[in-house]
Design a protein around this motif. Sequence first.
Motif, PDB file in Angstrom:
ATOM      1  N   GLN A   1      46.314  14.943 103.254  1.00  9.20           N
ATOM      2  CA  GLN A   1      47.368  15.940 103.399  1.00  9.20           C
ATOM      3  C   GLN A   1      48.606  15.269 103.981  1.00  9.20           C
ATOM      4  O   GLN A   1      48.514  14.204 104.604  1.00  9.20           O
ATOM      5  CB  GLN A   1      46.936  17.057 104.370  1.00  9.20           C
ATOM      6  N   GLU A   2      49.736  15.922 103.793  1.00  8.93           N
ATOM      7  CA  GLU A   2      50.987  15.544 104.444  1.00  8.93           C
ATOM      8  C   GLU A   2      51.597  16.819 105.008  1.00  8.93           C
ATOM      9  O   GLU A   2      51.460  17.889 104.415  1.00  8.93           O
ATOM     10  CB  GLU A   2      51.957  14.914 103.446  1.00  8.93           C
ATOM     11  N   LEU A   3      52.261  16.715 106.144  1.00  5.02           N
ATOM     12  CA  LEU A   3      52.945  17.842 106.763  1.00  5.02           C
ATOM     13  C   LEU A   3      54.416  17.770 106.387  1.00  5.02           C
ATOM     14  O   LEU A   3      55.000  16.685 106.397  1.00  5.02           O
ATOM     15  CB  LEU A   3      52.795  17.781 108.287  1.00  5.02           C
ATOM     16  N   ALA A   4      55.005  18.920 106.042  1.00  4.46           N
ATOM     17  CA  ALA A   4      56.431  18.954 105.709  1.00  4.46           C
ATOM     18  C   ALA A   4      57.112  20.054 106.503  1.00  4.46           C
ATOM     19  O   ALA A   4      56.523  21.111 106.750  1.00  4.46           O
ATOM     20  CB  ALA A   4      56.623  19.201 104.217  1.00  4.46           C
ATOM     21  N   MET A   5      58.352  19.782 106.926  1.00  7.23           N
ATOM     22  CA  MET A   5      59.149  20.772 107.652  1.00  7.23           C
ATOM     23  C   MET A   5      60.495  20.942 106.953  1.00  7.23           C
ATOM     24  O   MET A   5      61.073  19.967 106.469  1.00  7.23           O
ATOM     25  CB  MET A   5      59.347  20.348 109.106  1.00  7.23           C
ATOM     26  N   TYR A   6      60.965  22.195 106.910  1.00  5.22           N
ATOM     27  CA  TYR A   6      62.188  22.555 106.204  1.00  5.22           C
ATOM     28  C   TYR A   6      63.080  23.358 107.148  1.00  5.22           C
ATOM     29  O   TYR A   6      62.629  24.331 107.736  1.00  5.22           O
ATOM     30  CB  TYR A   6      61.879  23.433 104.987  1.00  5.22           C
ATOM     31  N   VAL A  61      47.804  11.586 106.040  1.00  6.81           N
ATOM     32  CA  VAL A  61      46.593  11.467 106.844  1.00  6.81           C
ATOM     33  C   VAL A  61      45.433  11.676 105.884  1.00  6.81           C
ATOM     34  O   VAL A  61      45.503  12.527 104.994  1.00  6.81           O
ATOM     35  CB  VAL A  61      46.539  12.459 108.030  1.00  6.81           C
ATOM     36  N   ALA A  62      44.393  10.857 106.027  1.00  4.96           N
ATOM     37  CA  ALA A  62      43.318  10.882 105.041  1.00  4.96           C
ATOM     38  C   ALA A  62      41.964  10.650 105.696  1.00  4.96           C
ATOM     39  O   ALA A  62      41.856   9.934 106.687  1.00  4.96           O
ATOM     40  CB  ALA A  62      43.558   9.808 103.977  1.00  4.96           C
ATOM     41  N   ILE A  63      40.954  11.257 105.119  1.00  4.59           N
ATOM     42  CA  ILE A  63      39.564  11.047 105.498  1.00  4.59           C
ATOM     43  C   ILE A  63      38.828  10.594 104.248  1.00  4.59           C
ATOM     44  O   ILE A  63      38.980  11.172 103.176  1.00  4.59           O
ATOM     45  CB  ILE A  63      38.943  12.339 106.060  1.00  4.59           C
ATOM     46  N   ILE A  64      38.019   9.533 104.406  1.00  2.00           N
ATOM     47  CA  ILE A  64      37.253   9.005 103.277  1.00  2.00           C
ATOM     48  C   ILE A  64      36.060   9.928 103.027  1.00  2.00           C
ATOM     49  O   ILE A  64      35.292  10.218 103.949  1.00  2.00           O
ATOM     50  CB  ILE A  64      36.778   7.566 103.574  1.00  2.00           C
ATOM     51  N   LYS A  65      35.906  10.397 101.800  1.00  2.00           N
ATOM     52  CA  LYS A  65      34.848  11.353 101.468  1.00  2.00           C
ATOM     53  C   LYS A  65      33.453  10.813 101.755  1.00  2.00           C
ATOM     54  O   LYS A  65      32.616  11.504 102.319  1.00  2.00           O
ATOM     55  CB  LYS A  65      34.934  11.757  99.989  1.00  2.00           C
TER      56      LYS A  65
END
Length: 195
Positions: free
Chosen positions: A86-91, A155-159
């Motif tokens: 996922q990535e977090l985005a702000m506007y 940010v990532a988690i290996i399955k």
Amino acid sequence: MKKEYTITVYTENQIGLLNRIAIIFSRRKINIESLNTSPSESEGIHRFTILINETEEVVRKLCRQIEKQVEVLKAYYNTEDEIVWQELAMYKVSTDAIAEKVKVERLLREYGARAVVIRKDYTVFETSGHREETDRLIKVLEPHGLIEFVRSARVAIIKSSSGFHEKLKQFEQLEPGEEVIENEYLSKQAEVFSM
């Protein structure tokens, strides 16, 4: 053929390590698309998540080179289908423009966003997801006076991973560390190193 790879590096938390890892990429003229550092599930161990666009052969060599750093415990590389990310985005948008021209509740619901700050002059929304999802909200907000946009690193988690702390436990059982011996000269620095 080049494609996106996510490199996960487990390290000790040491000053200057980020710089040395970045140099490994810059010497090979490889652009880092995103970089995130954070503590891991194991105390004292940090995790670097690095996104690059490269061939598998180059990524494999990069991981081996990164692992040569003394503070690096292990480096993995994965394709997008081997991780959850996922990535977090702000506007930041003008409050007047967004309130008058857009049905805010519909917008928030449709894009999974939420209002973080609401002021008279601006409103800040945040959402998380894949890059395509966060980019779609940019296109919706641009005609309504998008003031500012920022996106976090991946940010990532290996399955398939059972967690790095489990690998550390297994390693410790196979090759237990030696007892730490106090250096007899540690408390006598002024005497030993005086000129």
